[in-house]
Design a protein around this motif. Structure first.
Motif, PDB file in Angstrom:
ATOM      1  N   LEU A  41     -26.052 -17.768  -3.031  1.00  0.00           N
ATOM      2  CA  LEU A  41     -26.566 -18.961  -2.356  1.00  0.00           C
ATOM      3  C   LEU A  41     -25.411 -19.951  -2.235  1.00  0.00           C
ATOM      4  N   PRO A  42     -24.906 -20.179  -1.030  1.00  0.00           N
ATOM      5  CA  PRO A  42     -23.769 -21.095  -0.860  1.00  0.00           C
ATOM      6  C   PRO A  42     -24.122 -22.511  -1.299  1.00  0.00           C
ATOM      7  N   ALA A  43     -23.170 -23.138  -1.993  1.00  0.00           N
ATOM      8  CA  ALA A  43     -23.353 -24.507  -2.472  1.00  0.00           C
ATOM      9  C   ALA A  43     -21.989 -25.183  -2.530  1.00  0.00           C
ATOM     10  N   ILE A  44     -22.021 -26.491  -2.696  1.00  0.00           N
ATOM     11  CA  ILE A  44     -20.785 -27.252  -2.860  1.00  0.00           C
ATOM     12  C   ILE A  44     -20.870 -28.052  -4.146  1.00  0.00           C
ATOM     13  N   GLN A  45     -19.694 -28.390  -4.674  1.00  0.00           N
ATOM     14  CA  GLN A  45     -19.623 -29.291  -5.816  1.00  0.00           C
ATOM     15  C   GLN A  45     -19.178 -30.648  -5.300  1.00  0.00           C
ATOM     16  N   VAL A  46     -19.858 -31.691  -5.745  1.00  0.00           N
ATOM     17  CA  VAL A  46     -19.542 -33.041  -5.306  1.00  0.00           C
ATOM     18  C   VAL A  46     -19.344 -33.958  -6.505  1.00  0.00           C
ATOM     19  N   GLY A  47     -18.556 -34.996  -6.285  1.00  0.00           N
ATOM     20  CA  GLY A  47     -18.366 -35.999  -7.314  1.00  0.00           C
ATOM     21  C   GLY A  47     -17.435 -35.565  -8.422  1.00  0.00           C
ATOM     22  N   GLY A  48     -17.095 -36.522  -9.231  1.00  0.00           N
ATOM     23  CA  GLY A  48     -16.170 -36.284 -10.335  1.00  0.00           C
ATOM     24  C   GLY A  48     -16.697 -35.332 -11.387  1.00  0.00           C
ATOM     25  N   ARG A  49     -17.999 -35.237 -11.489  1.00  0.00           N
ATOM     26  CA  ARG A  49     -18.593 -34.359 -12.494  1.00  0.00           C
ATOM     27  C   ARG A  49     -18.920 -32.981 -11.934  1.00  0.00           C
ATOM     28  N   GLY A  50     -18.603 -32.761 -10.655  1.00  0.00           N
ATOM     29  CA  GLY A  50     -18.795 -31.449 -10.052  1.00  0.00           C
ATOM     30  C   GLY A  50     -20.242 -31.019  -9.970  1.00  0.00           C
ATOM     31  N   GLN A  51     -21.124 -31.932  -9.614  1.00  0.00           N
ATOM     32  CA  GLN A  51     -22.528 -31.569  -9.493  1.00  0.00           C
ATOM     33  C   GLN A  51     -22.735 -30.716  -8.252  1.00  0.00           C
ATOM     34  N   TRP A  52     -23.596 -29.711  -8.373  1.00  0.00           N
ATOM     35  CA  TRP A  52     -23.843 -28.774  -7.293  1.00  0.00           C
ATOM     36  C   TRP A  52     -24.880 -29.319  -6.325  1.00  0.00           C
ATOM     37  N   ARG A  53     -24.660 -29.052  -5.036  1.00  0.00           N
ATOM     38  CA  ARG A  53     -25.621 -29.387  -3.993  1.00  0.00           C
ATOM     39  C   ARG A  53     -25.716 -28.205  -3.033  1.00  0.00           C
ATOM     40  N   VAL A  54     -26.936 -27.946  -2.588  1.00  0.00           N
ATOM     41  CA  VAL A  54     -27.206 -26.848  -1.665  1.00  0.00           C
ATOM     42  C   VAL A  54     -27.765 -27.458  -0.387  1.00  0.00           C
ATOM     43  N   GLU A  55     -27.166 -27.090   0.723  1.00  0.00           N
ATOM     44  CA  GLU A  55     -27.653 -27.578   2.004  1.00  0.00           C
ATOM     45  C   GLU A  55     -29.018 -26.929   2.283  1.00  0.00           C
ATOM     46  N   ALA A  56     -29.976 -27.725   2.724  1.00  0.00           N
ATOM     47  CA  ALA A  56     -31.332 -27.228   2.963  1.00  0.00           C
ATOM     48  C   ALA A  56     -31.336 -26.035   3.910  1.00  0.00           C
ATOM     49  N   SER A  57     -30.500 -26.069   4.935  1.00  0.00           N
ATOM     50  CA  SER A  57     -30.453 -24.946   5.895  1.00  0.00           C
ATOM     51  C   SER A  57     -29.932 -23.672   5.226  1.00  0.00           C
ATOM     52  N   LYS A  58     -29.014 -23.809   4.265  1.00  0.00           N
ATOM     53  CA  LYS A  58     -28.504 -22.632   3.541  1.00  0.00           C
ATOM     54  C   LYS A  58     -29.591 -22.035   2.663  1.00  0.00           C
ATOM     55  N   LEU A  59     -30.424 -22.896   2.079  1.00  0.00           N
ATOM     56  CA  LEU A  59     -31.538 -22.399   1.281  1.00  0.00           C
ATOM     57  C   LEU A  59     -32.514 -21.634   2.166  1.00  0.00           C
ATOM     58  N   GLU A  60     -32.802 -22.147   3.346  1.00  0.00           N
ATOM     59  CA  GLU A  60     -33.696 -21.451   4.271  1.00  0.00           C
ATOM     60  C   GLU A  60     -33.100 -20.111   4.706  1.00  0.00           C
ATOM     61  N   ASP A  61     -31.785 -20.073   4.940  1.00  0.00           N
ATOM     62  CA  ASP A  61     -31.115 -18.811   5.270  1.00  0.00           C
ATOM     63  C   ASP A  61     -31.242 -17.817   4.116  1.00  0.00           C
ATOM     64  N   TYR A  62     -31.049 -18.312   2.884  1.00  0.00           N
ATOM     65  CA  TYR A  62     -31.151 -17.468   1.699  1.00  0.00           C
ATOM     66  C   TYR A  62     -32.553 -16.865   1.597  1.00  0.00           C
ATOM     67  N   ILE A  63     -33.564 -17.684   1.842  1.00  0.00           N
ATOM     68  CA  ILE A  63     -34.947 -17.208   1.766  1.00  0.00           C
ATOM     69  C   ILE A  63     -35.198 -16.151   2.844  1.00  0.00           C
ATOM     70  N   SER A  64     -34.745 -16.393   4.058  1.00  0.00           N
ATOM     71  CA  SER A  64     -34.909 -15.414   5.143  1.00  0.00           C
ATOM     72  C   SER A  64     -34.218 -14.100   4.804  1.00  0.00           C
ATOM     73  N   ASP A  65     -32.991 -14.200   4.278  1.00  0.00           N
ATOM     74  CA  ASP A  65     -32.253 -12.993   3.882  1.00  0.00           C
ATOM     75  C   ASP A  65     -32.981 -12.248   2.768  1.00  0.00           C
TER      76      ASP A  65
END
Length: 78
Positions: A32-56
């Motif tokens: 599941l593609p995600a990015i790390q943001v901020g100084g603490r490296g918190q993970w975020r997943v784009e909603a469209s990527k989650l929908e792609d993951y579910i379809s796959d």
């Protein structure tokens, strides 16, 4: 209010009804593609990527079921 573009791992886990450790594992594996943001490296997943993951996941599941049914048919025909 517009739909959020990015989801936290907790949000993703809630959508998929899985634990936080399972969510983290599929992100860390790259499944599941995600990015790390901020100084603490918190993970975020784009909603469209989650929908792609579910379809796959639906496609993978259907293919697995089809393969299992073919194997069972071959065993029954033996």
């Amino acid at each position: 209010m517009a739909e959020k573009r990015f989801l936290t791992l907790a949000d993703v886990g809630e959508v998929l009804n899985i634990s936080s450790s399972q969510t983290y594992a599929i992100v860390r594996s790259g499944e599941l593609p995600a990015i790390q943001v901020g100084g603490r490296g918190q993970w975020r997943v784009e909603a469209s990527k989650l929908e792609d993951y579910i379809s796959d996941a639906y496609e993978r599941t259907a293919a697995s079921i089809k393969e299992l049914n073919l194997q069972e048919g071959e065993e029954a025909g033996s």
